[in-house]
Each structure stands twice: as C-alpha cells, then as structure tokens.
Scaffold this motif. Sequence first.
Motif, PDB file in Angstrom:
ATOM      1  N   ILE A  98       0.840  -1.208   0.000  1.00  0.00           N
ATOM      2  CA  ILE A  98       0.000   0.000   0.000  1.00  0.00           C
ATOM      3  C   ILE A  98       0.873   1.256   0.000  1.00  0.00           C
ATOM      4  CG2 ILE A  98      -1.596   1.390   1.376  1.00  0.00           C
ATOM      5  CD1 ILE A  98      -3.025  -0.829   0.048  1.00  0.00           C
TER       6      ILE A  98
ATOM      7  N   ALA B 242       2.144   1.904  -3.393  1.00  0.00           N
ATOM      8  CA  ALA B 242       1.086   2.463  -4.232  1.00  0.00           C
ATOM      9  C   ALA B 242       0.822   3.925  -3.887  1.00  0.00           C
ATOM     10  CB  ALA B 242      -0.190   1.639  -4.071  1.00  0.00           C
ATOM     11  N   VAL B 243       0.831   4.252  -2.599  1.00  0.00           N
ATOM     12  CA  VAL B 243       0.602   5.638  -2.165  1.00  0.00           C
ATOM     13  C   VAL B 243       1.740   6.543  -2.655  1.00  0.00           C
ATOM     14  CG1 VAL B 243       0.591   7.142  -0.135  1.00  0.00           C
ATOM     15  CG2 VAL B 243      -0.850   5.103  -0.180  1.00  0.00           C
ATOM     16  N   THR B 244       2.967   6.045  -2.559  1.00  0.00           N
ATOM     17  CA  THR B 244       4.119   6.813  -3.052  1.00  0.00           C
ATOM     18  C   THR B 244       3.976   7.084  -4.542  1.00  0.00           C
ATOM     19  OG1 THR B 244       5.533   5.743  -1.385  1.00  0.00           O
ATOM     20  CG2 THR B 244       6.636   6.869  -3.202  1.00  0.00           C
TER      21      THR B 244
ATOM     22  N   ALA C  24       1.173   7.288  -6.154  1.00  0.00           N
ATOM     23  CA  ALA C  24       0.104   8.281  -6.331  1.00  0.00           C
ATOM     24  C   ALA C  24       0.578   9.687  -6.000  1.00  0.00           C
ATOM     25  CB  ALA C  24      -1.087   7.906  -5.450  1.00  0.00           C
TER      26      ALA C  24
ATOM     27  N   PHE D 285      -3.815   8.509 -11.680  1.00  0.00           N
ATOM     28  CA  PHE D 285      -4.814   7.947 -10.771  1.00  0.00           C
ATOM     29  C   PHE D 285      -6.005   8.885 -10.562  1.00  0.00           C
ATOM     30  CE2 PHE D 285      -0.614   6.344  -9.647  1.00  0.00           C
ATOM     31  CZ  PHE D 285      -0.818   4.984  -9.808  1.00  0.00           C
TER      32      PHE D 285
ATOM     33  N   ALA E  84      -7.002  -0.966  -1.504  1.00  0.00           N
ATOM     34  CA  ALA E  84      -5.756  -0.398  -2.030  1.00  0.00           C
ATOM     35  C   ALA E  84      -6.057   0.658  -3.091  1.00  0.00           C
ATOM     36  CB  ALA E  84      -4.880  -1.507  -2.618  1.00  0.00           C
ATOM     37  N   LEU E  85      -6.972   0.350  -3.994  1.00  0.00           N
ATOM     38  CA  LEU E  85      -7.319   1.292  -5.062  1.00  0.00           C
ATOM     39  C   LEU E  85      -7.962   2.551  -4.494  1.00  0.00           C
ATOM     40  CD1 LEU E  85      -7.454   2.021  -8.019  1.00  0.00           C
ATOM     41  CD2 LEU E  85      -9.554   0.668  -8.221  1.00  0.00           C
TER      42      LEU E  85
ATOM     43  N   VAL F 226      -5.264   4.767  -3.021  1.00  0.00           N
ATOM     44  CA  VAL F 226      -4.462   5.401  -4.071  1.00  0.00           C
ATOM     45  C   VAL F 226      -5.217   6.561  -4.712  1.00  0.00           C
ATOM     46  CG1 VAL F 226      -3.505   5.038  -6.378  1.00  0.00           C
ATOM     47  CG2 VAL F 226      -3.054   3.377  -4.582  1.00  0.00           C
TER      48      VAL F 226
ATOM     49  N   THR G  16      -5.311   9.494  -2.316  1.00  0.00           N
ATOM     50  CA  THR G  16      -3.998  10.134  -2.232  1.00  0.00           C
ATOM     51  C   THR G  16      -3.755  11.035  -3.439  1.00  0.00           C
ATOM     52  OG1 THR G  16      -3.124   8.226  -1.022  1.00  0.00           O
ATOM     53  CG2 THR G  16      -1.522   9.722  -2.004  1.00  0.00           C
ATOM     54  N   ALA G  17      -4.083  10.524  -4.635  1.00  0.00           N
ATOM     55  CA  ALA G  17      -3.884  11.321  -5.852  1.00  0.00           C
ATOM     56  C   ALA G  17      -4.785  12.554  -5.850  1.00  0.00           C
ATOM     57  CB  ALA G  17      -4.156  10.456  -7.080  1.00  0.00           C
TER      58      ALA G  17
ATOM     59  N   ARG H  86      -3.557  15.146  -3.149  1.00  0.00           N
ATOM     60  CA  ARG H  86      -2.090  15.280  -3.089  1.00  0.00           C
ATOM     61  C   ARG H  86      -1.643  16.646  -2.577  1.00  0.00           C
ATOM     62  NH1 ARG H  86       1.924  17.359  -6.394  1.00  0.00           N
ATOM     63  NH2 ARG H  86       3.933  16.246  -6.357  1.00  0.00           N
TER      64      ARG H  86
END
Length: 372
Positions: free
Chosen positions: A62, A65-67, A69, A76, A252-253, A256, A259-260, A263
């Motif tokens: 995760i 994936a966050v990094t 995003a 995303f 997870a999606l 992400v 986060t995007a 940001r």
Amino acid sequence: MKLTTYKIALGLAALLMLVALGMIFTDNIEMAGPILIAFFLVLAIGFRGYDSLKGFVYTTIIFAAVTMALYYPQYFLNVGNFKLTGLITPLIQIIMFGMGTSMSAKDFVAVIKTPRGVLIGIAAQFMIMPGMGYLLASMTNFPPEIAAGIVLIGCSPSGLASNVMSYLAKANLALSITITSIATLLAPVLTPALMKLLAGEFIQIDMLGMMWDIAKMIIIPIGLGLLVNKLLSGRSKWLNDVMPLVSMSGIALIIVVITAAGRNSLLDIGALLLLVVFIHNVFGYTLGYWFARLFKMPERDARTVAIEVGMQNGGLASAIANSLGKIATMGLAAGIFGPLMNITGSILASYWHKRPPAGYVEPETEEIVRSH
C-alpha cells in the motif's frame, strides 16, 4: 535457498532506502520517487520470508502504491473522461457484499447469547472514537473539511481487518465478528447522527441524505450477500477465497485514488495529519481496552474491544466523503488511517499473540475462515 532470497531482498531494500535518503537530503526529492517505490516493493518481498513480518506485506505494498500516487497523481485521477473517484462507492459495495456472504444467523444469535459483551463493544465503538475525533479536530487548525474528515473516521464502524487482528491477538474472535457486523449495520443511522452532532460546526451535514448514501453502501450489498450465502448454503468456498483478495485490492485502489486526489493538501499538512491520525488510532486501542476492563470484561474480550475501537472502516469513511464530493479533503484522514491502523494493529496483535490470556483456546477453523 528461499530464506537467502528474502535476506537479499531486505538487504537491497536497505540499500534503496539509503539511496532515497541521499537524494532527499541533497534536494533531489523529485528524483527519489522511483527509488522509494522500488524500496517498498522489495521490502514487501523480504517480509514474506519471515512469519513475524508477513503481516506487514500488504501494508508495505500500500505504501508503494501511495508513493506512486504522490509522485504520479495524473495516472490515478482519470481514465479518459471517467474520474476514478467514481469507483469508490461501487468498490465499497462489493466489499460489503463480501462481508454479507461471510455472515450468517450465527452472528445475530451471538447477540442474544452474549448481549453484554456486544453492547459494551458497540458503546465503546460509537462513543470513544467519535469523541476523540471531535477533540482532535477542535484542537487543530485544519481547514474545516479536513477537520470534518477526522470526525468522520471516528464515527465510522470497525472494519473487517479488526477480525483478523483479533484472531492474531488471541482475542475473542466470535465477539469481534459480531461487533463488526452489528456496528456496520448500525452505521447508516449512527454515523450520520454523530456527524450531525460533532462535525456540524465544520461543514453542513445533510443527515437524511447521508443515511440513504450509507444504506446504499451497506444495507443493500450486505443483504444481497446474506441472500447469496443462504442460497449457496455451504457451497460458497470459492467466494470466501476470492472476496478477501477483492476486498484488499479494492481498499488499495481507494487509498491510491484518495492520495492522488488530495495530493496538494497532503503535501501541505501531511505530517501533522499523520500525527493526529496516529494519536486517534492509538487512543482508540488504549481507551477501548480500559473501557472494557472498567466493566470487568475478561482479558480476551477487552483485547477484542480495544481492536474493534481502534481499527475503523477507512474505506467506508472514504466512500462517504466521496458521496459528499469532498474526497480530496474530507477523505484524507481516512486515506491515512487505513494503512496506519494495519501497522499499529499488527504490532499490537503480535505483542498480545506472545502473551495468551488465561484459559485461551484456539477458535474453530470455520470461525477463522469467516473472519477473513
């Protein structure tokens, strides 16, 4: 041979982290993205080789994936003209459907058999975390919508991850499953009511509208899941195997996409929001445990209440924020809370796992399967 591979992966992860830190400290933070993503992915591979670290594999992925995003948010946000935030509610409905397929009449019979433990757990769930959320939101100087998001994660019910952590912590798994199920079913009423009461000073809350939105995300999918479980009557093993993977991928999606979308706000207040969410989470465990002990609940049940209170359904909170059109602000606390609670929950569960309560007996296999 395999153990050597995992050791090499951990060594490579350490090297990648050193390279990433070197870039960050030399003001090349923009170039550190791919290195950080590779670090988390290789670290996850290394963790798989050790029983004590396997519980962190999903969370580490995760973080990768966050990094991604954070560094590449443009990938995303949209696919063509379709906004990816539009996937959040359907994903939550699929996860709730999976929860319904794993439920049965036993979950509700348990309330009748042991009402005291369930009532104490539900009371702790909807008193401690909402109150802590309001206190933390009031003490910070966050923008109103982000402050409301802190209250929102506190007003959400516990998630399925709490069942897994209760099993690992040698807590009362049956009680954990029951509290999660009942708290989730009560959420369409209690979450909007608490939000109106506690978050009304931060943003405008349409309580009836929120009730309907949550009902669509919880009651209808869980009802369908219960129906499918009843119709298949024991022939749904394949569904029990598939749904946890679908749920983990869905969460997870969601994280992400949040986060995007958020940001810019995360870059402005991310460190402070992370600290606030961490305090919220840890106080949830602590106050939940001692709330249960105050009512003289046994150690196993107190552990269960602690985990149920401390681990919230971040996915549902994100979906609520999205339904209000505030995913980039109100959804941020939930987006941080999800990965963080898996780390703290795993640490707490590992600590308790090594210290079984008096008279502990391993739960039946059926219960373990259903908890996943």
